[in-house]
Design a protein around this motif. Sequence first.
Motif, PDB file in Angstrom:
ATOM      1  N   THR A  52     -35.063 -47.482  30.024  1.00 47.05           N
ATOM      2  CA  THR A  52     -35.380 -47.659  31.443  1.00 47.05           C
ATOM      3  C   THR A  52     -35.139 -49.101  31.871  1.00 47.05           C
ATOM      4  O   THR A  52     -34.526 -49.364  32.913  1.00 47.05           O
ATOM      5  CB  THR A  52     -36.840 -47.261  31.720  1.00 47.05           C
ATOM      6  OG1 THR A  52     -37.020 -45.898  31.358  1.00 47.05           O
ATOM      7  CG2 THR A  52     -37.208 -47.453  33.170  1.00 47.05           C
ATOM      8  N   LEU A  53     -35.619 -50.045  31.072  1.00 44.60           N
ATOM      9  CA  LEU A  53     -35.465 -51.454  31.427  1.00 44.60           C
ATOM     10  C   LEU A  53     -34.002 -51.884  31.423  1.00 44.60           C
ATOM     11  O   LEU A  53     -33.561 -52.629  32.312  1.00 44.60           O
ATOM     12  CB  LEU A  53     -36.278 -52.324  30.470  1.00 44.60           C
ATOM     13  CG  LEU A  53     -37.798 -52.180  30.586  1.00 44.60           C
ATOM     14  CD1 LEU A  53     -38.483 -52.984  29.498  1.00 44.60           C
ATOM     15  CD2 LEU A  53     -38.274 -52.606  31.961  1.00 44.60           C
ATOM     16  N   VAL A  54     -33.236 -51.436  30.462  1.00 47.17           N
ATOM     17  CA  VAL A  54     -31.815 -51.794  30.410  1.00 47.17           C
ATOM     18  C   VAL A  54     -31.075 -51.192  31.595  1.00 47.17           C
ATOM     19  O   VAL A  54     -30.243 -51.857  32.220  1.00 47.17           O
ATOM     20  CB  VAL A  54     -31.188 -51.341  29.069  1.00 47.17           C
ATOM     21  CG1 VAL A  54     -29.673 -51.413  29.119  1.00 47.17           C
ATOM     22  CG2 VAL A  54     -31.720 -52.187  27.932  1.00 47.17           C
ATOM     23  N   GLN A  55     -31.384 -49.948  31.929  1.00 50.87           N
ATOM     24  CA  GLN A  55     -30.696 -49.324  33.065  1.00 50.87           C
ATOM     25  C   GLN A  55     -31.038 -50.039  34.364  1.00 50.87           C
ATOM     26  O   GLN A  55     -30.165 -50.246  35.203  1.00 50.87           O
ATOM     27  CB  GLN A  55     -31.036 -47.850  33.168  1.00 50.87           C
ATOM     28  CG  GLN A  55     -30.209 -47.168  34.237  1.00 50.87           C
ATOM     29  CD  GLN A  55     -30.359 -45.672  34.213  1.00 50.87           C
ATOM     30  OE1 GLN A  55     -31.174 -45.144  33.482  1.00 50.87           O
ATOM     31  NE2 GLN A  55     -29.576 -44.994  35.017  1.00 50.87           N
ATOM     32  N   ARG A  56     -32.289 -50.442  34.546  1.00 54.89           N
ATOM     33  CA  ARG A  56     -32.669 -51.190  35.749  1.00 54.89           C
ATOM     34  C   ARG A  56     -31.924 -52.512  35.811  1.00 54.89           C
ATOM     35  O   ARG A  56     -31.454 -52.927  36.877  1.00 54.89           O
ATOM     36  CB  ARG A  56     -34.167 -51.465  35.750  1.00 54.89           C
ATOM     37  CG  ARG A  56     -34.986 -50.346  36.256  1.00 54.89           C
ATOM     38  CD  ARG A  56     -36.416 -50.797  36.407  1.00 54.89           C
ATOM     39  NE  ARG A  56     -37.305 -49.646  36.381  1.00 54.89           N
ATOM     40  CZ  ARG A  56     -38.577 -49.704  36.102  1.00 54.89           C
ATOM     41  NH1 ARG A  56     -39.146 -50.853  35.803  1.00 54.89           N
ATOM     42  NH2 ARG A  56     -39.310 -48.615  36.118  1.00 54.89           N
ATOM     43  N   THR A  57     -31.841 -53.204  34.689  1.00 55.90           N
ATOM     44  CA  THR A  57     -31.164 -54.492  34.655  1.00 55.90           C
ATOM     45  C   THR A  57     -29.687 -54.344  34.999  1.00 55.90           C
ATOM     46  O   THR A  57     -29.141 -55.099  35.814  1.00 55.90           O
ATOM     47  CB  THR A  57     -31.310 -55.133  33.261  1.00 55.90           C
ATOM     48  OG1 THR A  57     -32.698 -55.279  32.978  1.00 55.90           O
ATOM     49  CG2 THR A  57     -30.624 -56.474  33.187  1.00 55.90           C
ATOM     50  N   VAL A  58     -29.028 -53.368  34.403  1.00 55.86           N
ATOM     51  CA  VAL A  58     -27.609 -53.143  34.670  1.00 55.86           C
ATOM     52  C   VAL A  58     -27.401 -52.756  36.133  1.00 55.86           C
ATOM     53  O   VAL A  58     -26.490 -53.248  36.800  1.00 55.86           O
ATOM     54  CB  VAL A  58     -27.036 -52.073  33.721  1.00 55.86           C
ATOM     55  CG1 VAL A  58     -25.648 -51.632  34.152  1.00 55.86           C
ATOM     56  CG2 VAL A  58     -27.011 -52.606  32.297  1.00 55.86           C
ATOM     57  N   SER A  60     -29.296 -53.504  38.699  1.00 60.14           N
ATOM     58  CA  SER A  60     -29.552 -54.609  39.625  1.00 60.14           C
ATOM     59  C   SER A  60     -28.500 -55.712  39.518  1.00 60.14           C
ATOM     60  O   SER A  60     -28.216 -56.396  40.499  1.00 60.14           O
ATOM     61  CB  SER A  60     -30.944 -55.194  39.387  1.00 60.14           C
ATOM     62  OG  SER A  60     -31.003 -55.806  38.124  1.00 60.14           O
ATOM     63  N   LEU A  61     -27.901 -55.885  38.360  1.00 61.81           N
ATOM     64  CA  LEU A  61     -26.902 -56.934  38.197  1.00 61.81           C
ATOM     65  C   LEU A  61     -25.515 -56.514  38.678  1.00 61.81           C
ATOM     66  O   LEU A  61     -24.782 -57.308  39.268  1.00 61.81           O
ATOM     67  CB  LEU A  61     -26.811 -57.360  36.730  1.00 61.81           C
ATOM     68  CG  LEU A  61     -27.976 -58.178  36.193  1.00 61.81           C
ATOM     69  CD1 LEU A  61     -27.807 -58.425  34.704  1.00 61.81           C
ATOM     70  CD2 LEU A  61     -28.087 -59.495  36.942  1.00 61.81           C
ATOM     71  N   TYR A  62     -25.134 -55.291  38.396  1.00 57.91           N
ATOM     72  CA  TYR A  62     -23.752 -54.883  38.642  1.00 57.91           C
ATOM     73  C   TYR A  62     -23.585 -53.932  39.813  1.00 57.91           C
ATOM     74  O   TYR A  62     -22.480 -53.753  40.316  1.00 57.91           O
ATOM     75  CB  TYR A  62     -23.167 -54.248  37.373  1.00 57.91           C
ATOM     76  CG  TYR A  62     -23.158 -55.212  36.219  1.00 57.91           C
ATOM     77  CD1 TYR A  62     -22.319 -56.315  36.227  1.00 57.91           C
ATOM     78  CD2 TYR A  62     -24.014 -55.036  35.147  1.00 57.91           C
ATOM     79  CE1 TYR A  62     -22.332 -57.228  35.179  1.00 57.91           C
ATOM     80  CE2 TYR A  62     -24.025 -55.941  34.086  1.00 57.91           C
ATOM     81  CZ  TYR A  62     -23.180 -57.036  34.119  1.00 57.91           C
ATOM     82  OH  TYR A  62     -23.198 -57.921  33.087  1.00 57.91           O
TER      83      TYR A  62
END
Length: 170
Positions: A52-58, A60-62
């Motif tokens: 979940t955290l990795v998907q949110r980060t990706v 929001s960044l890309y």
Amino acid sequence: VRRRLAIATLRALGATRRSLLRLFLAEGAALALAGGAVGGLFGWLIAARALTLVQRTVASLYVPGATAARPAAQLVPADWLWGLGLALAAGLLAAWAPARQAAGLRPASVLRPGAAEAAVRARAVWGWPAALVLAGATVLFARLPAIRHQPWFGFAAALDWIDAVGMARI
């Protein structure tokens, strides 16, 4: 050392070596399966949160402004059983030496006053020399290069260091 008196009492009451061996292996298997089940559950929960955290980060960044769908960490029953099998194998392997030692105890020698302390003192003689050898292996492994970009010797050095500290405390 802690359970020598209880084991000797069981042997004096008629427990066979085979029954003690089975008792210790069953205990190791039960603890391993319980640990494997709890470890599998917590591993799955941690993986789900990390996903979940990795998907949110990706997202929001890309992909600014995109809403991320909640990913699902899957735990396939075959993987769960594989993990439990590995835990069971590790538990039985770890319980084998203590089980053999417990099965081989002679009740008369264990029930004698001071027998447990004498056994610990006899093993303590090898603690420091073994610790020094392992510490030397740690230094050697720490200086070896990685194999195919994997620090296998670094892992061995860390394991040797843990063993060396444990041997020094005996």
